[in-house]
Enzyme design. Structure first.
Site, mmCIF file in Angstrom:
data_model
loop_
_atom_site.group_PDB
_atom_site.id
_atom_site.type_symbol
_atom_site.label_atom_id
_atom_site.label_comp_id
_atom_site.label_asym_id
_atom_site.label_seq_id
_atom_site.Cartn_x
_atom_site.Cartn_y
_atom_site.Cartn_z
ATOM 1 N N SER A 120 0.900 -1.209 -0.168
ATOM 2 C CA SER A 120 0.112 -0.106 0.175
ATOM 3 C C SER A 120 1.009 1.126 -0.006
ATOM 4 O O SER A 120 1.604 1.403 -0.998
ATOM 5 C CB SER A 120 -0.777 -0.054 1.354
ATOM 6 N N HIS A 153 -7.809 -5.451 -1.285
ATOM 7 C CA HIS A 153 -6.403 -4.742 -0.974
ATOM 8 C C HIS A 153 -5.435 -5.575 0.135
ATOM 9 O O HIS A 153 -5.812 -5.946 1.086
ATOM 10 C CB HIS A 153 -6.738 -3.312 -0.414
ATOM 11 N N GLU A 180 -10.234 -4.120 -5.428
ATOM 12 C CA GLU A 180 -9.694 -2.961 -4.522
ATOM 13 C C GLU A 180 -9.655 -1.886 -5.516
ATOM 14 O O GLU A 180 -9.369 -1.747 -6.824
ATOM 15 C CB GLU A 180 -8.099 -3.227 -4.109
#
Length: 302
Positions: free
Chosen positions: A144, A270, A240
């Protein structure tokens, strides 16, 4: 079982009290509790320390003579998350590669906006290079926002003429802080817990008061010239909102002559690799990442 596993993970994330875009004072402990809810495997050994003045967690697997080091950067939208919270995911990669791990506790926004996190990551990596005597046995990884920082690290190394790692693994990387990907709209209903609003909130924390444009390549590597970066593995889930951040990055890397593998897994959210213990797709994705890392460590040392 996989369909049932995916449904269970999606429901878990929908029901979780964690809100990526919520107040940091409330969401930081909630995320930490989620990430550390299960005990680590008995063979995972952790210790705290520092590299280049930056706090880190060192992770080793008992009985494993490490063949190199995984330099890992946790996620959390630049404002949440911790090195210790990323140990389960990072050690899952280490288990598949025979590596030790350094996971970095870079400074968080909004208390420490850009470029604090990038500076910390670069300083810790520079110290790791000195400790290891080079980069041929080092692999960078990040999930991320940590994927964003991993890319910005690689770009900073190129600018400074420092040695690149053997390869980099990017898990659901956040690469476009303008939040302009079409998947923010097309995947909004499928994503169980991440929204464009939440991402914009965290981007505001990270860049607030700095005067840096979200489209600046120093914070949005999707807009950078990626020429000269090491081989990349980019993994994402099809469910996602950040999907386009991954797919567009891979296209950009390929156009800039970077060796890149784009690995999109259908029907998962995610950073789905964090659920490898209970999600078959997560374990399989880590297996593929392990083979990718192993091939590039072998080529770097041969």
């Amino acid at each position: 079982m996989s369909e049932e596993q995916r449904a269970a993970i999606h429901q878990l994330l929908r029901d979780a009290p964690f809100d990526l875009g919520g107040a940091v004072a409330i969401q930081r402990p909630r995320l930490e509790e989620m990430l550390t809810a299960h005990p680590l495997p008995d063979d995972v050994r952790t210790s705290t320390g520092e590299l280049g003045g930056v706090p880190v967690v060192f992770v080793d697997l008992a009985g494993v003579d490490a063949a190199g080091v995984l330099f890992h950067l946790h996620g959390g939208g630049f404002a949440l998350g911790s090195a210790m919270g990323s140990v389960e995911l990072a050690s899952g990669l280490a288990r598949r590669t025979g590596l030790s791990v350094v996971t970095v506790d870079y400074r968080l926004a909004p208390e420490h906006p850009y470029p604090a996190a990038v500076d910390d990551v670069v300083n810790a990596y520079r110290a790791l290079l000195a400790r290891e005597g080079g980069s041929t046995n080092v692999v960078v990884s990040g999930e991320s926002a940590g994927g964003n920082l991993a890319l910005e690290l690689l770009l900073a190394l190129r600018a400074e003429g420092l040695a690149q790692p053997a390869a980099a693994v990017l898990l659901s990387p956040m690469t476009d802080l303008t939040v302009s990907g079409e998947s923010y709209r097309t995947k909004a209903a499928a994503d169980p817990n991440i929204t464009a609003t939440a991402i914009r909130t965290r981007v505001g924390d990270y860049l607030g008061g700095t005067g840096v444009d979200p489209a600046d390549p120093r914070v949005s590597p999707i807009f950078a010239d990626l020429t000269g970066l090491p081989p990349l593995l980019v993994q994402a889930g099809s469910n996602e909102v950040l999907l386009d951040d991954a797919t567009r990055l891979a296209v950009r890397a390929a156009a800039d002559n970077v060796a890149v593998i784009l690995d999109v897994v259908p029907g998962v959210p995610h950073v789905f690799q964090a659920f490898a213990a209970t999600l078959d797709e997560g374990a399989a994705a880590l297996d593929r990442a392990g083979r990718f890392i192993g091939s590039h460590l072998a080529s770097a040392t041969s």
